[in-house]
Design a protein around this motif. Structure first.
Motif, PDB file in Angstrom:
ATOM      1  N   ALA A   1      14.978  44.223  36.086  1.00  0.00           N
ATOM      2  CA  ALA A   1      15.374  45.594  36.407  1.00  0.00           C
ATOM      3  C   ALA A   1      16.278  45.600  37.627  1.00  0.00           C
ATOM      4  N   MET A   2      15.940  44.755  38.603  1.00  0.00           N
ATOM      5  CA  MET A   2      16.776  44.668  39.796  1.00  0.00           C
ATOM      6  C   MET A   2      18.168  44.138  39.432  1.00  0.00           C
ATOM      7  N   TYR A   3      18.195  43.086  38.592  1.00  0.00           N
ATOM      8  CA  TYR A   3      19.493  42.564  38.162  1.00  0.00           C
ATOM      9  C   TYR A   3      20.285  43.640  37.428  1.00  0.00           C
ATOM     10  N   ALA A   4      19.572  44.429  36.615  1.00  0.00           N
ATOM     11  CA  ALA A   4      20.261  45.459  35.841  1.00  0.00           C
ATOM     12  C   ALA A   4      20.927  46.463  36.768  1.00  0.00           C
ATOM     13  N   MET A   5      20.235  46.820  37.867  1.00  0.00           N
ATOM     14  CA  MET A   5      20.819  47.799  38.794  1.00  0.00           C
ATOM     15  C   MET A   5      22.106  47.269  39.408  1.00  0.00           C
ATOM     16  N   MET A   6      22.167  45.956  39.622  1.00  0.00           N
ATOM     17  CA  MET A   6      23.380  45.358  40.173  1.00  0.00           C
ATOM     18  C   MET A   6      24.462  45.177  39.101  1.00  0.00           C
ATOM     19  N   ALA A   7      24.046  44.613  37.975  1.00  0.00           N
ATOM     20  CA  ALA A   7      25.015  44.236  36.954  1.00  0.00           C
ATOM     21  C   ALA A   7      25.639  45.455  36.281  1.00  0.00           C
ATOM     22  N   LEU A   8      24.852  46.535  36.204  1.00  0.00           N
ATOM     23  CA  LEU A   8      25.365  47.763  35.596  1.00  0.00           C
ATOM     24  C   LEU A   8      26.628  48.213  36.324  1.00  0.00           C
ATOM     25  N   GLY A   9      26.572  48.222  37.640  1.00  0.00           N
ATOM     26  CA  GLY A   9      27.741  48.623  38.434  1.00  0.00           C
ATOM     27  C   GLY A   9      28.924  47.706  38.190  1.00  0.00           C
ATOM     28  N   LEU A  10      28.640  46.400  38.154  1.00  0.00           N
ATOM     29  CA  LEU A  10      29.733  45.448  37.921  1.00  0.00           C
ATOM     30  C   LEU A  10      30.408  45.698  36.586  1.00  0.00           C
ATOM     31  N   THR A  11      29.602  45.948  35.579  1.00  0.00           N
ATOM     32  CA  THR A  11      30.154  46.088  34.232  1.00  0.00           C
ATOM     33  C   THR A  11      30.880  47.432  34.085  1.00  0.00           C
ATOM     34  N   LEU A  12      30.367  48.473  34.735  1.00  0.00           N
ATOM     35  CA  LEU A  12      31.043  49.772  34.671  1.00  0.00           C
ATOM     36  C   LEU A  12      32.420  49.684  35.341  1.00  0.00           C
ATOM     37  N   ILE A  13      32.462  49.017  36.473  1.00  0.00           N
ATOM     38  CA  ILE A  13      33.729  48.900  37.194  1.00  0.00           C
ATOM     39  C   ILE A  13      34.694  48.009  36.427  1.00  0.00           C
ATOM     40  N   TYR A  14      34.160  46.946  35.837  1.00  0.00           N
ATOM     41  CA  TYR A  14      35.037  46.099  35.036  1.00  0.00           C
ATOM     42  C   TYR A  14      35.605  46.884  33.850  1.00  0.00           C
ATOM     43  N   GLY A  15      34.768  47.673  33.207  1.00  0.00           N
ATOM     44  CA  GLY A  15      35.222  48.446  32.055  1.00  0.00           C
ATOM     45  C   GLY A  15      36.373  49.379  32.407  1.00  0.00           C
ATOM     46  N   LEU A  16      36.318  49.968  33.583  1.00  0.00           N
ATOM     47  CA  LEU A  16      37.352  50.933  33.976  1.00  0.00           C
ATOM     48  C   LEU A  16      38.594  50.257  34.529  1.00  0.00           C
ATOM     49  N   LEU A  17      38.402  49.233  35.359  1.00  0.00           N
ATOM     50  CA  LEU A  17      39.520  48.706  36.140  1.00  0.00           C
ATOM     51  C   LEU A  17      39.898  47.284  35.798  1.00  0.00           C
TER      52      LEU A  17
END
Ligand SMILES: Nc1ncnc2c1ncn2[C@@H]1O[C@H](COP(=O)(O)OP(=O)(O)O)[C@@H](O)[C@H]1O
Ligand SMILES: [Mg+2]
Lengths: 287, 237
Positions: free
Chosen positions: A15-31
Motif C-alpha cells: 500500500a505504501m509503494y502504491a501511494m508512491m508509484a501512483l504519483g509516478l505513473t500519473l505524472i508519466y502518463g501526462l508528461l
C-alpha cells in the motif's frame, strides 16, 4: 497465522509503494517524465510532519501539515523545473529530475542535519488494535487505509467527475482535449499536487514506522517506485497498483525464504530484472 | 460565415499553403480537394487554430479570429472533426462527449449529449463502451458527435471517409447534409472520395502543393470530372 501475518505485512508495505508509484505513473502518463525527484516529496512530508509533531501538534495535524506542504511544493517544482523543459527531449527533464532530487536531499541535510530526526512521542507506533490474533499498529492501519482511500478517491474522481474525465482525455490526446476547453496546465498542476500529497503522507507514515526521518529516506522507495511503474506498465494505473501489492507481498515472504541470498531491498530489482527478461514491456502494457 | 483572405499557412519554416481565398456560408458545404500533401489538413488545422497562419486573415462571422486559441475558436462556434478522428480511446463514448461539451454547463451538456446521440443511434447503444474498441465507422461518428456538442455553426471535417465502408460514409454525410439544410450549419470538408463529395457539396476548391488550382461549384466539377480527376491524378492510388 504466521503466513496471514506475513501477507498482511506485505500488503501494508505494498500500500505504501502504491501511494508512491501512483504519483509516478500519473505524472508519466501526462508528461512522459520519469519524476525521480518524487522521492524528495516523500522526505519533505516526513520532515514537515516530524517537526510539527515535535513542536507539540497532534500527529493527525502534523500529518495534514506535511501533506499540505508537499501538495504545495509539488506544483511549484513542476512550474519552475519541468514546465520550461516540456518541449525539450525527455532525457533533459530526467536529468533535471535527478538533479532536483540531489539538491532537495542536500537541502534537507543542510537544514536539518545528516543524522535524521525522530518523533518525541510515537503513540501510533506502539499501540494498535488486535485483529483476532494479528497485531497491527496504528501506523500500519493508517498506511493501508490511506492507500485504499486515495485509490478509491482517485478512481471515483477519474470516472465520476468532469475534471477527472478531462484529465484522462488529456493523457490520451492533450491537443484535442485543449481544443475542447480543457486546460492541460491545470491538469498537470493538479497531478503534481495529488502525487506530492500522497508521497508526503507516505513519507510521514514511513517516518513513524521507522521512527526516523533522514535526508536520504526517499531513495530506496523511489528506486522501487521506478521498478514498480516499469513492471506495471508506464502510465498504466491499475498495472501500477497490482505491481505495488505484488512487490510488497514478495518482499514480505522474501525476507523469510530468500533471507540468506537476497537483501530485502534487492528483491524489487531481482523481480524487475527477471520480469523484464521474460516480458520486456512489463507485466502490463504501458502507454 | 467563414472567410479566408490570402491566407498562407506554415509548418515550421515551410509555407505549405499560399494565398488561399476561401469562403463558406451558412448552410453550405464546401469541399477542399487535392492530392496528398497539398495542404488540406494544414488549412483545416489553421482554421481551427492549431497551425499558424503567417499571412492573410481568417474571419469568422465578420471578425478576425487570427489571434484566438483553439478553445476560444471552439467557443465561438467552430467544430473540428480532425484527420484520423482522434477520439479519446481510453474514454467511453459518453465521456468523449463530456469532453466535447466541456465548455458547456453541466445541464446543457447533458441535453446536447442526448441530441447528438439521437443523430447516431449506434453511439447511443455503445454509450458505456471504450471508444478505442469501436469500429472505424463508429469512431468517426463519435468524432462528429463530439464536435457537434457545442452546437458549432461551422464544422471542419478532415478525411471523413478514409478507411470506412461506403454505407457508413453515406450515413455520416446524410447527417451533415441534414444539419446544413435544416440548421444552417456550414461545413468545410476535406475528402479523398471525389465521387461521393461531388454529390453532396455545394462548392469545391482544389489545392495542389499549397496553391489553389481550381475553384467552382460542385455542379461544374461534376460536369468536368476529367478536370478534377486530372488534378487529383497527381496523387498515387
Ligand atoms: N506536423 C508537420 N510538420 C511539418 N510538416 C508537415 C506537418 N504536417 C504536414 N506537413 C507538411 O505539410 C505539407 C502539407 O501537408 P498536409 O496539410 O497534411 O496535406 P494534405 O492534408 O493535403 O495531405 C506536406 O508537405 C507535409 O509534408
Ligand atoms: Mg490530410
Amino acid at each position: 497465522m504466521f503466513y496471514v501475518e506475513l501477507l498482511i505485512a506485505g500488503l501494508v508495505q505494498g500500500a505504501m509503494y502504491a501511494m508512491m508509484a501512483l504519483g509516478l505513473t500519473l505524472i508519466y502518463g501526462l508528461l512522459r517524465i520519469l519524476h525521480i525527484a518524487h522521492a524528495a516529496f516523500f522526505t519533505l512530508g516526513g520532515y514537515v510532519g516530524v517537526l510539527a509533531a515535535n513542536s507539540g501538534l497532534p500527529l493527525g495535524a502534523a500529518a495534514a501539515l506535511g501533506v499540505l506542504v508537499a501538495a504545495t511544493a509539488g506544483p511549484l517544482v513542476y512550474g519552475t523545473v519541468y514546465r520550461p523543459l516540456l518541449d525539450k527531449p525527455p532525457y533533459v527533464a530526467l536529468i533535471a529530475s535527478i538533479g532536483l532530487l540531489i539538491a532537495m536531499e542536500d537541502g534537507f541535510r543542510l537544514l536539518f542535519g545528516p543524522y535524521g530526526l525522530s518523533f518525541a512521542e510515537n503513540p501510533w507506533f506502539v499501540t494498535g488494535p488486535d485483529l483476532g490474533g494479528i497485531f497491527l499498529n496504528w501506523v500500519q492501519i493508517a498506511l493501508g487505509l490511506s492507500a485504499v482511500l486515495a485509490i478509491a478517491g482517485l478512481g471515483l474522481f477519474a470516472v465520476g467527475s468532469r475534471a477527472g474525465v478531462a484529465w484522462r482525455a488529456t493523457v490520451d490526446d492533450p491537443e484535442m482535449a485543449m481544443s475542447f476547453g480543457v486546460s492541460p496546465e491545470r491538469v498537470r498542476l493538479l497531478a503534481f499536487a495529488l502525487a506530492s500529497a500522497l508521497a508526503g503522507l507516505a513519507g510521514f507514515l514511513v517516518g513513524l514506522l521507522n521512527n526516523l526521518i533522514e535526508p536520504g529516506m526517499g531513495n530506496i522507495t523511489s528506486y522501487k517506485g521506478l521498478a514498480i511503474v516499469v513492471l506495471g506498465g508506464l502510465g498504466n494505473v491499475p498495472g501500477t497498483l497490482w505491481a505495488s501489492l505484488l512487490l510488497g507481498v514478495a518482499e514480505s515472504f522474501g525476507t523469510i525464504y530468500l533471507d540468506k541470498i537476497l537483501d530485502r531491498d534487492a528483491i524489487a530489482f531481482f523481480i524487475l530484472v527477471a520480469v523484464l527478461m521474460w516480458r520486456p514491456q512489463g507485466l502490463a502494457r504501458g502507454r | 460565415m467563414l472567410e479566408l483572405a490570402r491566407v498562407s499557412v506554415a509548418r515550421g519554416e515551410l509555407r505549405v499553403v499560399r494565398d488561399l481565398e476561401l469562403t463558406v456560408s451558412a448552410g453550405e458545404m464546401v469541399a477542399l480537394l487535392g492530392p496528398n500533401g497539398a495542404g488540406k489538413t494544414s488549412t483545416i488545422m489553421a482554421i481551427a487554430g492549431h497551425v499558424p497562419v503567417v499571412e492573410g486573415t481568417i474571419r469568422f462571422e465578420g471578425r478576425s479570429i487570427d489571434t484566438l486559441s483553439p478553445p476560444e475558436r471552439t467557443r465561438l462556434g467552430l467544430g473540428l472533426v480532425p484527420e484520423g478522428r482522434r477520439i479519446f480511446p481510453d474514454l467511453t463514448v459518453r465521456e468523449n462527449l463530456v469532453v466535447g461539451g466541456y465548455l458547456l454547463s453541466r445541464g446543457e451538456a447533458q441535453k446536447r449529449e442526448r441530441e447528438v446521440t439521437a443523430l447516431f443511434p449506434r453511439l447511443e447503444e455503445r454509450r458505456q463502451q471504450r471508444a478505442g474498441t469501436l469500429s472505424g465507422g463508429e469512431q468517426q461518428m463519435l468524432s462528429i458527435a463530439r464536435a457537434l456538442m457545442v452546437r458549432p455553426r461551422l464544422l471542419l471535417v478532415d478525411e471523413l471517409s478514409l478507411g470506412l465502408m461506403p454505407a457508413v460514409v453515406d450515413l455520416c454525410f446524410e447527417v451533415l447534409v441534414r444539419l446544413c439544410r435544416e440548421q444552417g450549419l456550414a461545413c468545410l470538408v476535406v475528402e479523398q472520395n471525389t465521387q461521393k463529395i461531388l454529390t453532396v457539396a455545394d462548392r469545391v476548391t482544389v489545392l495542389s502543393a499549397g496553391r489553389t488550382v481550381w475553384q467552382g461549384t460542385a455542379e461544374e466539377a461534376r460536369a468536368d470530372e476529367a478536370l478534377i480527376d486530372r488534378m487529383l491524378g497527381l496523387e498515387a492510388g
